[in-house]
Design a protein around this motif. Structure first.
Motif, PDB file in Angstrom:
ATOM      1  N   HIS A 214      12.082  14.306  31.730  1.00  0.00           N
ATOM      2  CA  HIS A 214      11.781  15.489  31.352  1.00  0.00           C
ATOM      3  C   HIS A 214      10.109  16.212  32.786  1.00  0.00           C
ATOM      4  O   HIS A 214       9.733  15.150  33.227  1.00  0.00           O
TER       5      HIS A 214
ATOM      6  N   HIS B 124      15.353  20.331  31.318  1.00  0.00           N
ATOM      7  CA  HIS B 124      14.418  21.367  31.653  1.00  0.00           C
ATOM      8  C   HIS B 124      14.073  22.292  32.709  1.00  0.00           C
ATOM      9  O   HIS B 124      14.662  23.401  33.290  1.00  0.00           O
TER      10      HIS B 124
ATOM     11  N   HIS C 254      21.798  16.815  28.036  1.00  0.00           N
ATOM     12  CA  HIS C 254      19.764  16.318  26.830  1.00  0.00           C
ATOM     13  C   HIS C 254      19.942  16.558  25.749  1.00  0.00           C
ATOM     14  O   HIS C 254      19.975  17.540  25.010  1.00  0.00           O
TER      15      HIS C 254
ATOM     16  N   HIS D 257      18.172  14.192  21.632  1.00  0.00           N
ATOM     17  CA  HIS D 257      17.090  13.778  21.754  1.00  0.00           C
ATOM     18  C   HIS D 257      17.465  13.157  20.005  1.00  0.00           C
ATOM     19  O   HIS D 257      17.182  13.669  18.829  1.00  0.00           O
TER      20      HIS D 257
ATOM     21  N   ASP E 132      18.949  19.462  23.487  1.00  0.00           N
ATOM     22  CA  ASP E 132      17.798  19.658  22.970  1.00  0.00           C
ATOM     23  C   ASP E 132      17.841  19.700  21.942  1.00  0.00           C
ATOM     24  O   ASP E 132      15.924  19.237  21.504  1.00  0.00           O
TER      25      ASP E 132
END
Ligand code: GUN
Ligand code: ZN
Length: 437
Positions: free
Chosen positions: A230, A269, A75, A77, A320
């Motif tokens: 998420h 998460h 995960h 971005h 993340d």
């Protein structure tokens, strides 16, 4: 044309299965090993004595180094590189103040291309060879990412954010446009070379019911794509979801109602999760991405690894970035260990290593291709230097078995230990090159 054949000599470490069920048998340590690679794939991994080196192979002797499978970040971005380590906010304010303004800039394809290049260099310099990646709402952002990942021959999964409410207007799409843009990206990129597409609704609060229905349609109509979103990261976020979806029994139920909880669904998460939701995640064969650097940095909470293990939910680790403050999966493991310590649970070195390699591959359903050194898999791996820093070297020398050495490496290591990262049997990093080309 003759096949390219390389024999790499080093110590090898990889997982054969999940240490949570199989204990130490799950991890294989091969001192003085040989990795034999033909045309980017593993053809043998074993002790030097057991792997004869063919006369036509190129021999690369890295004798005192440790080779492990490339790390898998489940995960991250890419458009959040420039807001990493932003000060003083928790999730919902952090999104408003830092994230949304940064993502707005990705309508510019030149910025997206430059950032994708920088991002991929960071991944490789940290030993990460595969990642499940958020783009922004702009299809151009995903186009730029896939273009760069393809050029570097990487196995990557990415998707365009779907978001039709509760964000600045420049970042909103609609149910129809998000469907059409996602479908066009799937048609162009899914299963092209080593790339895969993830349908990516940001999270329940930023999608209407109509948009989540479109996400389902994309999953139903495109075999093999992922769902990436998420879930249950922050207490205020959970309260918000309760008020937006009063008919749902819990956060996971929102996604269930729209048919989004299935194999190849990854919920980042998953901190505030009930026993019932863990059971449902397991029975749907869905996965979670545990992101301890982020959970600590933006103050979200402590992940319940014991519950995930008890219910045998597939689990990977994620940085993340930019909620997380490091690209290093070694730093992620270090924080994952501490998050369990705070809950009086112990994360073993083998389990953490598994989650960053084969466990991560299983969580994102890529274990047929990557995650360990099984014959036939793609040769993405990392050359680790256990003596990269004076302190690590001193500590490692005091350890007498590979398991204790691994623990020291996982706790004290970072990008300084990543000597080389190899993709499809070729070295893809050059630490002295800072040009980021
Ligand atoms: N929840 C919704 N969007 C985001 C995001 O960009 N980062 C994190 N950490 N959580 C989110
Ligand atoms: Zn995230």
């Amino acid at each position: 044309m003759s096949a390219s054949l390389s024999a790499i000599r080093a110590n090898l470490l990889h997982c054969l299965s999940d240490p949570d069920g199989d204990g130490m048998q799950a991890v294989q340590y091969i001192e003085n090993g040989t990795l034999l690679i033909e045309d980017g794939h593993i053809v043998a991994a074993g002790r030097n004595a057991d792997v004869p080196i063919p006369a036509n192979a190129t021999l690369i002797d890295l004798h005192d180094k440790l080779i492990v499978p490339g790390f898998i970040d489940t995960h991250i971005h890419y458009p959040q590189v420039d807001i990493i380590a932003s000060y003083g906010k928790q999730l919902l304010e952090w999104l408003e103040k830092y994230t949304f303004p940064a993502e707005t800039r990705f309508e510019d394809p030149a910025l997206a291309t430059e950032t994708a290049r920088f991002f991929i260099n960071e991944l490789l310099n940290n030993g990460t060879t595969t990642a499940l990646v958020f783009g922004t709402v702009h299809p151009e952002s995903v186009e730029a990412f896939f273009t760069e990942a393809q050029r570097r021959r990487l196995r990557m999964i990415c998707g365009k954010v779907m978001m039709d409410r509760h964000a600045p207007s420049e970042l909103l799409d609609t149910p129809a446009s998000s469907f059409l843009q996602s479908q066009a990206l799937i048609d162009r990129w899914h299963n092209k070379d080593r790339l895969g597409y993830a349908v990516t609704p940001r999270f329940a609060p930023t999608s209407t019911a109509e948009q989540l229905q479109m996400a389902r349609r994309l999953l139903d109509e495109n075999a093999g794509v992922h769902l990436h979103t998420h879930m249950a990261e922050n207490a205020d976020e959970c309260d918000w979801v309760r008020s937006l979806y009063p008919q749902s029994t819990d956060y996971l139920d929102v996604y269930e109602q729209f048919g989004l909880v299935r194999k190849r669904s990854v919920f980042a998460h998953s901190i505030h999760v009930s026993d019932s939701a863990w059971k449902r995640l397991a029975s749907a064969d869905a996965a979670v991405a545990h992101c301890p650097c982020s959970n600590l940095f933006i103050g979200s909470g402590l992940f319940d690894l014991r519950a995930a293990q008890k219910h045998q939910v597939k689990m990977g680790l994620g940085t993340d970035v930019g909620g997380g403050d490091s690209f290093s999966m070694l730093r992620v493991i270090n924080e994952a260990y501490k998050v369990q310590q705070l809950q009086h649970h112990t994360l073993t070195a083998e389990q953490a290593f598994y989650m960053a390699t084969l466990g991560g591959a299983r969580a994102i359903d890529l274990d047929a291709y990557i995650g360990n050194f099984e014959v036939g898999k793609e040769a993405d791996f990392v050359v680790l230097d256990e003596h990269a820093t004076p302190l690590l070297s001193r500590r490692i020398q005091q350890q007498h078995n590979w398991r204790d050495r691994l623990f020291s490496l996982l706790m004290l290591g970072d990008d300084r230990c990543i000597e080389q990262t190899w993709i499809m049997g070729q070295c893809a990093t050059n630490k002295s090159d800072t040009s980021y080309q």
